[in-house]
Design a protein around this motif. Structure first.
Motif, PDB file in Angstrom:
ATOM      1  N   SER A 144       0.835  -1.215   0.000  1.00  0.00           N
ATOM      2  CA  SER A 144       0.000   0.000   0.000  1.00  0.00           C
ATOM      3  C   SER A 144       0.868   1.262   0.000  1.00  0.00           C
ATOM      4  N   TYR A 145       2.052   1.188   0.589  1.00  0.00           N
ATOM      5  CA  TYR A 145       2.981   2.321   0.549  1.00  0.00           C
ATOM      6  C   TYR A 145       3.640   2.397  -0.831  1.00  0.00           C
ATOM      7  N   LYS A 146       4.157   1.262  -1.301  1.00  0.00           N
ATOM      8  CA  LYS A 146       4.864   1.244  -2.589  1.00  0.00           C
ATOM      9  C   LYS A 146       3.972   1.735  -3.728  1.00  0.00           C
ATOM     10  N   GLU A 147       2.697   1.337  -3.693  1.00  0.00           N
ATOM     11  CA  GLU A 147       1.774   1.676  -4.785  1.00  0.00           C
ATOM     12  C   GLU A 147       1.153   3.064  -4.649  1.00  0.00           C
ATOM     13  N   ALA A 148       1.225   3.649  -3.468  1.00  0.00           N
ATOM     14  CA  ALA A 148       0.583   4.947  -3.241  1.00  0.00           C
ATOM     15  C   ALA A 148       1.320   6.056  -3.996  1.00  0.00           C
ATOM     16  N   LYS A 149       0.540   6.884  -4.669  1.00  0.00           N
ATOM     17  CA  LYS A 149       1.110   8.046  -5.351  1.00  0.00           C
ATOM     18  C   LYS A 149       1.027   9.268  -4.438  1.00  0.00           C
ATOM     19  N   THR A 150      -0.100   9.385  -3.714  1.00  0.00           N
ATOM     20  CA  THR A 150      -0.297  10.514  -2.802  1.00  0.00           C
ATOM     21  C   THR A 150      -0.512   9.971  -1.389  1.00  0.00           C
ATOM     22  N   ILE A 151       0.371  10.371  -0.492  1.00  0.00           N
ATOM     23  CA  ILE A 151       0.331   9.894   0.889  1.00  0.00           C
ATOM     24  C   ILE A 151       0.081  11.081   1.812  1.00  0.00           C
ATOM     25  N   MET A 152      -0.885  10.907   2.696  1.00  0.00           N
ATOM     26  CA  MET A 152      -1.115  11.913   3.731  1.00  0.00           C
ATOM     27  C   MET A 152      -0.404  11.432   4.995  1.00  0.00           C
ATOM     28  N   SER A 153       0.456  12.281   5.529  1.00  0.00           N
ATOM     29  CA  SER A 153       1.159  11.926   6.763  1.00  0.00           C
ATOM     30  C   SER A 153       0.991  13.027   7.790  1.00  0.00           C
ATOM     31  N   PHE A 154       0.747  12.626   9.031  1.00  0.00           N
ATOM     32  CA  PHE A 154       0.796  13.610  10.107  1.00  0.00           C
ATOM     33  C   PHE A 154       2.262  13.994  10.292  1.00  0.00           C
ATOM     34  N   ILE A 155       2.492  15.178  10.806  1.00  0.00           N
ATOM     35  CA  ILE A 155       3.856  15.622  11.090  1.00  0.00           C
ATOM     36  C   ILE A 155       4.055  15.428  12.594  1.00  0.00           C
ATOM     37  N   SER A 181       9.844   9.940   1.376  1.00  0.00           N
ATOM     38  CA  SER A 181       8.754   9.808   0.401  1.00  0.00           C
ATOM     39  C   SER A 181       8.856  10.881  -0.679  1.00  0.00           C
ATOM     40  N   ILE A 182       9.186  12.101  -0.280  1.00  0.00           N
ATOM     41  CA  ILE A 182       9.361  13.184  -1.253  1.00  0.00           C
ATOM     42  C   ILE A 182      10.517  12.842  -2.191  1.00  0.00           C
ATOM     43  N   SER A 183      11.616  12.342  -1.629  1.00  0.00           N
ATOM     44  CA  SER A 183      12.785  12.019  -2.463  1.00  0.00           C
ATOM     45  C   SER A 183      12.503  10.845  -3.409  1.00  0.00           C
ATOM     46  N   HIS A 184      11.475  10.041  -3.095  1.00  0.00           N
ATOM     47  CA  HIS A 184      11.083   8.927  -3.972  1.00  0.00           C
ATOM     48  C   HIS A 184       9.903   9.313  -4.866  1.00  0.00           C
ATOM     49  N   ASN A 185       9.745  10.610  -5.070  1.00  0.00           N
ATOM     50  CA  ASN A 185       8.721  11.149  -5.978  1.00  0.00           C
ATOM     51  C   ASN A 185       7.288  10.822  -5.613  1.00  0.00           C
ATOM     52  N   ILE A 230      -5.926  11.254  -2.373  1.00  0.00           N
ATOM     53  CA  ILE A 230      -5.061  10.549  -1.417  1.00  0.00           C
ATOM     54  C   ILE A 230      -5.248   9.034  -1.537  1.00  0.00           C
ATOM     55  N   ASP A 231      -4.106   8.312  -1.582  1.00  0.00           N
ATOM     56  CA  ASP A 231      -4.129   6.838  -1.679  1.00  0.00           C
ATOM     57  C   ASP A 231      -3.880   6.160  -0.337  1.00  0.00           C
ATOM     58  N   LEU A 232      -3.163   6.837   0.555  1.00  0.00           N
ATOM     59  CA  LEU A 232      -2.753   6.233   1.819  1.00  0.00           C
ATOM     60  C   LEU A 232      -2.709   7.326   2.886  1.00  0.00           C
ATOM     61  N   LYS A 244     -12.407   3.766  -0.911  1.00  0.00           N
ATOM     62  CA  LYS A 244     -11.627   3.057   0.100  1.00  0.00           C
ATOM     63  C   LYS A 244     -10.193   3.572   0.066  1.00  0.00           C
ATOM     64  N   VAL A 245      -9.737   4.090   1.174  1.00  0.00           N
ATOM     65  CA  VAL A 245      -8.366   4.590   1.301  1.00  0.00           C
ATOM     66  C   VAL A 245      -7.713   3.834   2.452  1.00  0.00           C
ATOM     67  N   ASP A 246      -6.506   3.333   2.217  1.00  0.00           N
ATOM     68  CA  ASP A 246      -5.797   2.630   3.287  1.00  0.00           C
ATOM     69  C   ASP A 246      -5.448   3.601   4.405  1.00  0.00           C
ATOM     70  N   LYS A 247      -5.794   3.224   5.624  1.00  0.00           N
ATOM     71  CA  LYS A 247      -5.511   4.043   6.801  1.00  0.00           C
ATOM     72  C   LYS A 247      -4.612   3.235   7.725  1.00  0.00           C
ATOM     73  N   ILE A 248      -3.403   3.756   7.954  1.00  0.00           N
ATOM     74  CA  ILE A 248      -2.431   3.044   8.778  1.00  0.00           C
ATOM     75  C   ILE A 248      -2.088   3.884  10.005  1.00  0.00           C
ATOM     76  N   GLY A 249      -2.273   3.292  11.175  1.00  0.00           N
ATOM     77  CA  GLY A 249      -1.893   3.944  12.422  1.00  0.00           C
ATOM     78  C   GLY A 249      -0.434   3.632  12.720  1.00  0.00           C
ATOM     79  N   LEU A 250       0.337   4.660  13.057  1.00  0.00           N
ATOM     80  CA  LEU A 250       1.735   4.459  13.452  1.00  0.00           C
ATOM     81  C   LEU A 250       1.815   4.677  14.958  1.00  0.00           C
TER      82      LEU A 250
END
Length: 191
Positions: free
Chosen positions: A38-49, A64-68, A117-119, A151-157
């Motif tokens: 789900s991370y590898k395939e995601a084009k747009t990722i929303m991340s909390f800071i 993630s930014i450096s991996h386009n 957003i994909d992830l 459906k958007v993958d939601k991952i808790g860290l």
């Protein structure tokens, strides 16, 4: 146990982690994330800071930014209790904002349509194994997540000490699909 007491108890436990442990555990969590489809395939990722003693997401954002990948971060609008998302092209575009959390500088705010957003990497104070969570009490994420039609993958860290068997829930709470800790990956959909 009510949310407020649970939140305080776990925040104290998390605050007791050494800075070295926070970085070490955060790196383990990040490595697990990078290996997920789900991370590898995601084009747009929303991340909390991340801030304070949260799982550190700063390196996840930079890598993630450096991996386009397109990275979007939340901007809280306290007046309306709303969460909007803005694209970040470089970590240097961030400054301290509300609640002492890094946020895009005004000149770098680029609001995007959340439907792209994909992830979503979701923060929390306490996570239950079924995906429900206790956040910081503002309800920002639950309101935001409730608006997604697709459906958007939601991952808790989270650190392992933030995971419990169950948390008090309300009808408007939105669970995450997976929780990644330094010790395990919990598939909440199988519960």
């Amino acid at each position: 146990m009510d949310k407020k007491i649970l939140r305080e108890k776990v925040l104290q436990k998390r605050a007791d982690l050494s800075p070295k442990s926070i970085i070490e555990y955060s790196d383990i969590i990040a490595e697990k994330l990078y290996k997920m489809d789900s991370y590898k395939e995601a084009k747009t990722i929303m991340s909390f800071i991340s801030f304070d003693s949260e799982v550190n997401t700063h390196e996840i954002i930079k890598r993630s930014i450096s991996h386009n990948k397109s990275i979007v971060v939340p901007i809280t609008i306290p007046k309306t209790k709303e969460l909007k998302v803005s694209e970040v092209l470089d970590f240097s575009e961030l400054e301290l904002g509300y609640y002492n959390i890094l946020t895009p500088k005004k000149e770098y705010i680029r609001f995007i349509d959340p439907s792209t957003i994909d992830l979503i990497l979701v923060p929390g104070v306490v996570f239950a194994r079924n995906g429900y969570r206790v956040g910081y009490g503002g309800g920002y994420y639950d309101r935001f997540l409730s608006k997604f039609e697709k459906k958007v993958d939601k991952i808790g860290l989270a650190f392992d000490l933030q995971v419990t068997d169950e948390v008090p829930t309300d009808s408007f709470d939105i669970p995450v699909d997976l929780i990644i800790t330094e010790k395990e990956i919990i598939n909440c959909l199988k519960k």
